[in-house]
Design a protein around this motif. Structure first.
Motif, PDB file in Angstrom:
ATOM      1  N   LEU A 193       0.810  -1.214   0.000  1.00  0.00           N
ATOM      2  CA  LEU A 193       0.000   0.000   0.000  1.00  0.00           C
ATOM      3  C   LEU A 193       0.848   1.270   0.000  1.00  0.00           C
ATOM      4  CD1 LEU A 193      -2.657  -1.157   2.633  1.00  0.00           C
ATOM      5  CD2 LEU A 193      -2.980  -1.006   0.160  1.00  0.00           C
ATOM      6  N   ASN A 194       2.150   1.123  -0.181  1.00  0.00           N
ATOM      7  CA  ASN A 194       3.055   2.272  -0.097  1.00  0.00           C
ATOM      8  C   ASN A 194       2.711   3.384  -1.084  1.00  0.00           C
ATOM      9  OD1 ASN A 194       5.014   2.330   1.950  1.00  0.00           O
ATOM     10  ND2 ASN A 194       6.109   0.609   1.035  1.00  0.00           N
ATOM     11  N   HIS A 195       2.181   3.023  -2.240  1.00  0.00           N
ATOM     12  CA  HIS A 195       1.906   4.033  -3.271  1.00  0.00           C
ATOM     13  C   HIS A 195       0.558   4.711  -3.081  1.00  0.00           C
ATOM     14  CE1 HIS A 195      -0.227   0.482  -4.552  1.00  0.00           C
ATOM     15  NE2 HIS A 195      -0.838   1.148  -5.512  1.00  0.00           N
ATOM     16  N   ARG A 196      -0.173   4.313  -2.054  1.00  0.00           N
ATOM     17  CA  ARG A 196      -1.506   4.870  -1.825  1.00  0.00           C
ATOM     18  C   ARG A 196      -1.492   5.879  -0.669  1.00  0.00           C
ATOM     19  NH1 ARG A 196      -4.778   3.937  -6.160  1.00  0.00           N
ATOM     20  NH2 ARG A 196      -5.039   1.700  -6.629  1.00  0.00           N
ATOM     21  N   PRO A 197      -2.240   6.982  -0.790  1.00  0.00           N
ATOM     22  CA  PRO A 197      -2.304   7.965   0.310  1.00  0.00           C
ATOM     23  C   PRO A 197      -3.029   7.377   1.522  1.00  0.00           C
ATOM     24  CG  PRO A 197      -3.853   8.542  -1.429  1.00  0.00           C
ATOM     25  CD  PRO A 197      -3.034   7.408  -1.958  1.00  0.00           C
ATOM     26  N   ILE A 240     -13.028   8.162   2.117  1.00  0.00           N
ATOM     27  CA  ILE A 240     -12.506   6.904   1.570  1.00  0.00           C
ATOM     28  C   ILE A 240     -13.391   6.418   0.431  1.00  0.00           C
ATOM     29  CG2 ILE A 240     -12.021   4.470   2.090  1.00  0.00           C
ATOM     30  CD1 ILE A 240     -11.336   5.368   4.954  1.00  0.00           C
ATOM     31  N   ALA A 241     -14.710   6.438   0.635  1.00  0.00           N
ATOM     32  CA  ALA A 241     -15.638   6.001  -0.412  1.00  0.00           C
ATOM     33  C   ALA A 241     -15.470   6.820  -1.684  1.00  0.00           C
ATOM     34  CB  ALA A 241     -17.074   6.096   0.097  1.00  0.00           C
ATOM     35  N   HIS A 242     -15.077   8.077  -1.529  1.00  0.00           N
ATOM     36  CA  HIS A 242     -14.857   8.960  -2.677  1.00  0.00           C
ATOM     37  C   HIS A 242     -13.564   8.633  -3.408  1.00  0.00           C
ATOM     38  CE1 HIS A 242     -14.059  12.887  -4.746  1.00  0.00           C
ATOM     39  NE2 HIS A 242     -15.364  12.793  -4.973  1.00  0.00           N
ATOM     40  N   GLY A 243     -12.688   7.820  -2.766  1.00  0.00           N
ATOM     41  CA  GLY A 243     -11.432   7.435  -3.398  1.00  0.00           C
ATOM     42  C   GLY A 243     -10.253   8.309  -3.034  1.00  0.00           C
ATOM     43  N   ASP A 244     -10.387   9.146  -1.980  1.00  0.00           N
ATOM     44  CA  ASP A 244      -9.319  10.088  -1.636  1.00  0.00           C
ATOM     45  C   ASP A 244      -8.134   9.438  -0.941  1.00  0.00           C
ATOM     46  OD1 ASP A 244     -10.937  12.045  -2.681  1.00  0.00           O
ATOM     47  OD2 ASP A 244     -11.715  12.716  -0.739  1.00  0.00           O
ATOM     48  N   GLY A 245      -8.316   8.279  -0.337  1.00  0.00           N
ATOM     49  CA  GLY A 245      -7.229   7.612   0.371  1.00  0.00           C
ATOM     50  C   GLY A 245      -7.769   6.441   1.164  1.00  0.00           C
ATOM     51  N   LEU A 246      -6.858   5.782   1.876  1.00  0.00           N
ATOM     52  CA  LEU A 246      -7.236   4.664   2.738  1.00  0.00           C
ATOM     53  C   LEU A 246      -7.012   5.048   4.186  1.00  0.00           C
ATOM     54  CD1 LEU A 246      -4.651   2.626   4.009  1.00  0.00           C
ATOM     55  CD2 LEU A 246      -4.105   2.826   1.594  1.00  0.00           C
ATOM     56  N   SER A 247      -7.499   4.221   5.098  1.00  0.00           N
ATOM     57  CA  SER A 247      -7.220   4.409   6.510  1.00  0.00           C
ATOM     58  C   SER A 247      -6.988   3.050   7.145  1.00  0.00           C
ATOM     59  CB  SER A 247      -8.367   5.125   7.221  1.00  0.00           C
ATOM     60  OG  SER A 247      -8.012   5.455   8.556  1.00  0.00           O
ATOM     61  N   ILE A 248      -6.455   3.054   8.345  1.00  0.00           N
ATOM     62  CA  ILE A 248      -6.232   1.834   9.116  1.00  0.00           C
ATOM     63  C   ILE A 248      -7.015   1.988  10.417  1.00  0.00           C
ATOM     64  CG2 ILE A 248      -4.517   0.396  10.275  1.00  0.00           C
ATOM     65  CD1 ILE A 248      -2.492   1.301   8.182  1.00  0.00           C
ATOM     66  N   LEU A 249      -8.007   1.112  10.604  1.00  0.00           N
ATOM     67  CA  LEU A 249      -8.976   1.260  11.682  1.00  0.00           C
ATOM     68  C   LEU A 249      -9.114  -0.028  12.474  1.00  0.00           C
ATOM     69  CD1 LEU A 249     -11.814   2.996   9.628  1.00  0.00           C
ATOM     70  CD2 LEU A 249     -10.312   4.117  11.280  1.00  0.00           C
ATOM     71  N   PRO A 250      -9.607   0.044  13.721  1.00  0.00           N
ATOM     72  CA  PRO A 250      -9.940  -1.175  14.463  1.00  0.00           C
ATOM     73  C   PRO A 250     -10.959  -2.016  13.700  1.00  0.00           C
ATOM     74  CG  PRO A 250      -9.892   0.707  15.939  1.00  0.00           C
ATOM     75  CD  PRO A 250      -9.768   1.253  14.554  1.00  0.00           C
ATOM     76  N   ALA A 251     -10.831  -3.337  13.808  1.00  0.00           N
ATOM     77  CA  ALA A 251     -11.627  -4.251  12.990  1.00  0.00           C
ATOM     78  C   ALA A 251     -13.127  -4.120  13.220  1.00  0.00           C
ATOM     79  CB  ALA A 251     -11.180  -5.692  13.246  1.00  0.00           C
ATOM     80  N   SER A 252     -13.554  -3.656  14.391  1.00  0.00           N
ATOM     81  CA  SER A 252     -14.994  -3.561  14.650  1.00  0.00           C
ATOM     82  C   SER A 252     -15.680  -2.568  13.728  1.00  0.00           C
ATOM     83  CB  SER A 252     -15.256  -3.187  16.112  1.00  0.00           C
ATOM     84  OG  SER A 252     -14.657  -1.953  16.436  1.00  0.00           O
ATOM     85  N   PHE A 253     -14.935  -1.631  13.132  1.00  0.00           N
ATOM     86  CA  PHE A 253     -15.548  -0.676  12.223  1.00  0.00           C
ATOM     87  C   PHE A 253     -16.029  -1.336  10.940  1.00  0.00           C
ATOM     88  CE2 PHE A 253     -13.537   2.396  14.990  1.00  0.00           C
ATOM     89  CZ  PHE A 253     -14.465   3.430  15.013  1.00  0.00           C
ATOM     90  N   ALA A 254     -15.574  -2.554  10.669  1.00  0.00           N
ATOM     91  CA  ALA A 254     -16.064  -3.268   9.489  1.00  0.00           C
ATOM     92  C   ALA A 254     -17.557  -3.549   9.594  1.00  0.00           C
ATOM     93  CB  ALA A 254     -15.291  -4.577   9.301  1.00  0.00           C
ATOM     94  N   ALA A 255     -18.114  -3.505  10.801  1.00  0.00           N
ATOM     95  CA  ALA A 255     -19.551  -3.722  10.977  1.00  0.00           C
ATOM     96  C   ALA A 255     -20.371  -2.610  10.340  1.00  0.00           C
ATOM     97  CB  ALA A 255     -19.885  -3.832  12.464  1.00  0.00           C
ATOM     98  N   ILE A 256     -19.771  -1.464  10.094  1.00  0.00           N
ATOM     99  CA  ILE A 256     -20.502  -0.334   9.528  1.00  0.00           C
ATOM    100  C   ILE A 256     -20.903  -0.601   8.086  1.00  0.00           C
ATOM    101  CG2 ILE A 256     -20.319   2.103   8.883  1.00  0.00           C
ATOM    102  CD1 ILE A 256     -18.527   2.512  11.309  1.00  0.00           C
ATOM    103  N   GLN A 257     -20.049  -1.321   7.329  1.00  0.00           N
ATOM    104  CA  GLN A 257     -20.357  -1.702   5.947  1.00  0.00           C
ATOM    105  C   GLN A 257     -20.795  -0.496   5.123  1.00  0.00           C
ATOM    106  OE1 GLN A 257     -23.147  -4.982   6.176  1.00  0.00           O
ATOM    107  NE2 GLN A 257     -21.524  -6.447   6.581  1.00  0.00           N
ATOM    108  N   ARG A 258     -19.958   0.510   5.077  1.00  0.00           N
ATOM    109  CA  ARG A 258     -20.239   1.735   4.324  1.00  0.00           C
ATOM    110  C   ARG A 258     -20.139   1.459   2.816  1.00  0.00           C
ATOM    111  NH1 ARG A 258     -20.324   7.448   4.839  1.00  0.00           N
ATOM    112  NH2 ARG A 258     -20.678   8.192   2.721  1.00  0.00           N
ATOM    113  N   GLN A 259     -21.145   1.877   2.058  1.00  0.00           N
ATOM    114  CA  GLN A 259     -21.114   1.706   0.612  1.00  0.00           C
ATOM    115  C   GLN A 259     -19.920   2.458   0.022  1.00  0.00           C
ATOM    116  OE1 GLN A 259     -24.498   3.261  -1.567  1.00  0.00           O
ATOM    117  NE2 GLN A 259     -24.401   1.574  -3.024  1.00  0.00           N
TER     118      GLN A 259
END
Length: 317
Positions: A193-197, A240-259
Motif C-alpha cells: 500500500l506504499n503508493h496509496r495515500p 474513503i468512499a470517494h477514493g481520496d485515500g485509505l485508513s487503518i482502523l480497528p476491525a470492529s468498524f467493518a460492521a458499519i459496511q459503508r457503501q
C-alpha cells in the motif's frame, strides 16, 4: 414541509439522527438507543420532513449520508456537545451521588461493542452520565476529575490516572475505496500500500499510539504519504468512499459496511488496539467493582463485531 418553526424541533430527533449517522445502519442505531427500529425510522423521516431535506440514501447494505446529511451533521454536533457539557456542569452543582457514575467511552472503537455494558450500567447505576470522545481527551477529563472513569484505547499516555488493562483488543485493518484494485484482495501487506495515500493523525493528537504504529510501519517497510485524517469517522469513511485515500482502523468498524468502502485484513504485522480502564485519582475504592463488571460484559472476542466476509486471525492475549 411542515410550517412548525425549527426552534421547536425536538432535540431528541437530532440525537437520534447523529446515532444513525454514526452507525449507517438503522438496526444497530436502534440497539444503541434502546428502542425498536420502526419508531426510529419514523423519527428520522419526521426530521427529514421538518428540515425539508433527504438525510440518508437507503441501500441494501444500510444507509449513507447525503451531502445535505453531512452538512446537518456538522451543524448539530456542536449543539449536542454543548447540551452534554451543560448537563454535566449542572449535575456538578448538586451534591455528588455516591451511586453516580460519570463515564467516558472512547470513539476509537465502533460503539456497538459497548452496548451490553451500557445497558447493564443503566440498571445498576442510579445516575449515569456517558461522554464519548477521543481517548486522549477522556484521559484529560479523568485526570481533572470531570469524569470518574473512562474506557480508552491503548497505548496511550496515562500519567496521573489509575490504569487497568482489559482483555478486549482488536486488530487494525485497512479501509479502502471499493474502486481500488487492492479492495479485491482477501488480505494485504502494508508494503503493498506504499503508493496509496493514507489518512492518518498528527503525532500531537496521541504521541504514544503514533509512535507505536510508526514503529510497526518501519518494520513492515511501510512509508505512506499521509494526509490529515478527519476527526469524525463518518466523514473519514465518506472521503474513503470517494477514493481520496485509505485508513487503518480497528476491525470492529467493518460492521458499519459503508457503501464504497471495503475492509481488508492486514497480514505480516501485529497492528492492534488494546483497551484500558482509567480511573480518576481518589475514585479507586468507590469504583473497585467496575473493572470486573467490564471484563464480564465486553464481548469475548473481536469476531462478534466483524463482518463474516472478513477472515481476521485471533490475536494472542
Amino acid at each position: 414541509m411542515t410550517t412548525q418553526p425549527l426552534n421547536s424541533l425536538d432535540i431528541r430527533l437530532l440525537r437520534y439522527f447523529v446515532v444513525v449517522a454514526e452507525e449507517n445502519n438503522m438496526s444497530r442505531a436502534a440497539q444503541r438507543l434502546f428502542m425498536s427500529q420502526p419508531p426510529l425510522s419514523r423519527h428520522i423521516r419526521q426530521l427529514e420532513v421538518r428540515l425539508g431535506v433527504t438525510l440518508f440514501t437507503r441501500h441494501s447494505r444500510g444507509l449513507s449520508l447525503t451531502e445535505d446529511g453531512l452538512r446537518v451533521l456538522e451543524m448539530v454536533r456542536p449543539l449536542l456537545t454543548l447540551q452534554d457539557t451543560t448537563y454535566l456542569a449542572l449535575s456538578q452543582l448538586a451534591k455528588a451521588d455516591g451511586q453516580g457514575l460519570r463515564l467516558g467511552l472512547s470513539t476509537a472503537f465502533e460503539q456497538g461493542i459497548f452496548a451490553s455494558f451500557e445497558s447493564h450500567l443503566v440498571e445498576r447505576v442510579e445516575t449515569l452520565h456517558i461522554v464519548r470522545h477521543a481517548s486522549t481527551e477522556l484521559v484529560r477529563q479523568v485526570r481533572r476529575g470531570k469524569l470518574d472513569a473512562a474506557l480508552v484505547a491503548l497505548p496511550l499516555e496515562t500519567a496521573g490516572v489509575t490504569v487497568t488493562d482489559l482483555p478486549w483488543h482488536e486488530p487494525l485493518i485497512a479501509a479502502l475505496p471499493a474502486s481500488w484494485p487492492e479492495a479485491a484482495e482477501k488480505s494485504l501487506s502494508l508494503r503493498t500500500l506504499n503508493h496509496r495515500p493514507l489518512f492518518w493523525f498528527k503525532r500531537e493528537r496521541n504521541p504514544a499510539f503514533f509512535d507505536y504504529t510508526h514503529q510497526i510501519f518501519r518494520r513492515a517497510g511501510y512509508s505512506p504519504a499521509c494526509i490529515e485524517e478527519p476527526l469524525e469517522h463518518d466523514v473519514l469513511l465518506a472521503r474513503i468512499a470517494h477514493g481520496d485515500g485509505l485508513s487503518i482502523l480497528p476491525a470492529s468498524f467493518a460492521a458499519i459496511q459503508r457503501q464504497g468502502v471495503t475492509f481488508c485484513p492486514l497480514n505480516g504485522c501485529d497492528l492492534r488496539i488494546n483497551t484500558g480502564l482509567v480511573i480518576s485519582p481518589g475514585q479507586e475504592d468507590r469504583l473497585k467493582w467496575l473493572p470486573a463488571l467490564i471484563k464480564s460484559l465486553l464481548p469475548a472476542n473481536q469476531n462478534e463485531f466483524i463482518s463474516p466476509s472478513l477472515s481476521i486471525p485471533h490475536l494472542p492475549q
